[in-house]
Design a protein around this motif. Structure first.
Motif: not given
Length: 526
Positions: A121-139
């Motif tokens: 759990x080294x990553x901030x979940x909100x930040x990880x979610x934002x980047x994954x959300x960005x890639x999903x929206x682009x897809x």
């Protein structure tokens, strides 16, 4: 020697990986057709190689790994054979199959190592979610680009697996040394075979803007290495050398005539020098002296850099051109004398590039009449068009009132106005990108990565992209360590460069570098 290799094995590994990413960038920016596509797709395997030190050895002895290896060999071979009949560029298809197999292997590793990942759990979940959300929206947008889905699997695994504990500094140094090694190899080849016969120096690229971005990346590498050596109080000559080479990179940028790269270098230098002064020295005066010294290095080294670019290729005198570059009237030939008029003079460099920089301030030195003209760079006044879709054809162009087609600043205002007026929530296909400004001038992208993002993938994706980049920059500075500061330097350079150019292109070093920098930005505060 063995002891040294063992001590710095991680740095060497990461440096070689970033050297390969640099090679991919060069091929992406100079080759055409299938070669360009193949090298762009090789980004995936290199990112996987970056993760190799993070993978546990036990995984490679697990039965599931051998099953994946066998399935990849059989299914991959079958896919390659079938694809030969349906895919235009077979080499590109082979690299697609390779990427799918490698991403499947990373996902298998995540399943196998799920307990350890849950404990980290080294990553901030909100930040990880934002980047994954960005890639999903682009897809899911109407844009047919496949790289968001590719990066969703590739960097989703990269973020979850991460860099080994305690090896972040090794990763950072490997990245810096990889970029520096890339510079020396690539620039040596350019000195040997690329004569200076075009006023905006192209180096080992087919375009001067890409060459400017290359020098901007290397400038950040030398600046960050100087910051690291300064923090460690390493011997003076090494720091002086890094500082001089950083200034030399800005002189190279000046030869390219790239205003975007110069702006990025200025912003990156400001973040690096001011950030180090405040975060590490707890003062606010050293950066003024260092900034003045860096500017002095740029001015002093500009003639030196010009001399190298102008006269070193004369030694071998065997010019090479990339496709579309050769001009029988202006290109230097192997039989031309060393003092041929085809070579660019220092006076031409100064006249052309000073004019381009002053144009940013609304001062045009290239007017046929009247000498110097003042304009208002930020004024936008749209002219109504008769058709409902102006810009869609040469007969029906899109133009702003008062646009000067000889001024790149004025042209950019029209480009921004066009793309901003056509934003929507679902995005556009690649065939819908671009417009005619005149009968003979077609502009294929927005010259702004944030605006292009919103145009291609929709307003929501564009907004998430912009917000995340700003937030990531703040998080990197808030780390208050050398890793965060160096990552902020690179991110700021890409950020400012991207305001006037397009940097989010598969295969370009900036795209993969962005998503690597995001990893450090999404880590939890320590």
């Amino acid at each position: 020697m063995k002891a040294w290799l063992k001590r710095y094995q991680m740095e060497i590994w990461y440096a070689l990986c970033f050297l390969m990413l640099g090679w991919i960038d060069q091929r992406r920016g100079s080759a055409v057709g299938e070669v360009q596509m193949i090298f762009a797709n090789l980004t995936g395997p290199v990112v996987v190689l970056l993760l190799f030190p993070s993978l546990k050895k036990e995984f490679f002895r697990w039965r599931g790994f051998f099953l994946w290896l066998g399935a990849s060999a059989v299914l991959g071979t079958a896919a390659c054979v079938i694809g030969d009949n349906y895919w235009r560029y077979t080499g590109q298809w082979y690299t697609v199959v390779l990427n799918i197999a490698l991403i499947a292997g990373l996902l298998l590793y995540l399943v196998w190592n799920r307990r350890s990942l849950a404990e980290g759990k080294r990553l901030n979940r909100t930040c990880f979610f934002l980047v994954m959300l960005l890639l999903v929206l682009m897809t899911v947008s109407v844009h047919e680009s496949f790289w968001p889905l590719w990066f969703l699997g590739l960097f989703g695994a990269f973020y979850l697996i991460g860099i080994p504990d305690g090896k972040e500094r090794s990763f950072l140094l490997g990245m810096l040394w990889g970029f520096i090694l890339w510079f020396f190899i690539q620039q040596t080849v350019a000195f040997g075979f690329r004569p200076y016969d075009y006023v905006r120096y192209r180096g080992m690229y087919s375009g001067e803007t890409q060459n400017g971005l290359f020098y901007l990346t290397i400038f950040c590498a030398f600046l960050c290495l100087w910051l690291y050596l300064t923090e460690k109080k390493v011997s003076g000559w090494k720091r002086v050398l890094c500082f001089l080479l950083a200034g030399g990179c800005v002189s190279f940028i000046f030869l390219t005539g790239g205003r975007s790269a110069l702006t990025g270098a200025f912003a990156a230098g400001a973040v690096g020098l001011i950030g180090y002064d405040i975060l590490f020295r707890k003062s606010f005066r050293h950066w003024l002296v260092q900034g003045a010294a860096l500017l002095a290095c740029v001015v002093v080294l500009l003639p030196v850099v010009y001399g190298c670019v102008r006269y070193l290729p004369v030694i071998l005198h065997h010019p090479i051109w990339f496709e579309g570059e050769y001009n029988p009237d202006t290109s230097v030939h192997s039989y031309d004398p060393w003092n041929s008029e085809r070579y660019i003079t220092f006076e031409q460099v100064i006249d052309n590039n000073v004019g381009r920089v002053l144009q940013m301030l609304g001062i045009d030195l290239n007017m046929a009449e009247g000498g110097v003209r003042l304009s208002t760079p930020l004024t936008l006044q749209a002219r109504a068009a008769e058709s409902t879709q102006p810009g869609s054809s040469p007969e029906n162009p899109f133009m702003l009132e008062g646009t000067d087609t000889k001024s790149s600043i004025s042209i950019r205002k029209t480009i921004y106005a066009y793309y901003a007026s056509h934003l929507n929530w679902t995005g556009h296909t690649s065939q819908e990108s671009g417009f005619y400004m005149t009968e003979k001038h077609f502009y294929g992208h927005a010259h702004n990565m944030f605006l292009q993002f919103a145009y291609d993938y929709g307003i929501l994706a564009g907004a998430v992209f912009l917000i995340w980049n700003v937030y990531c920059l703040l998080r990197l500075l808030n780390r208050r360590d050398m890793t965060g500061l160096c990552c902020a330097v690179f991110l700021m350079a890409i950020f400012l460069f991207g305001f006037t150019e397009m940097t989010v292109v598969p295969g370009q070093i900036t795209l993969v570098l962005l998503f690597i920098l995001y990893y450090f930005g999404m880590q939890k505060k320590r």
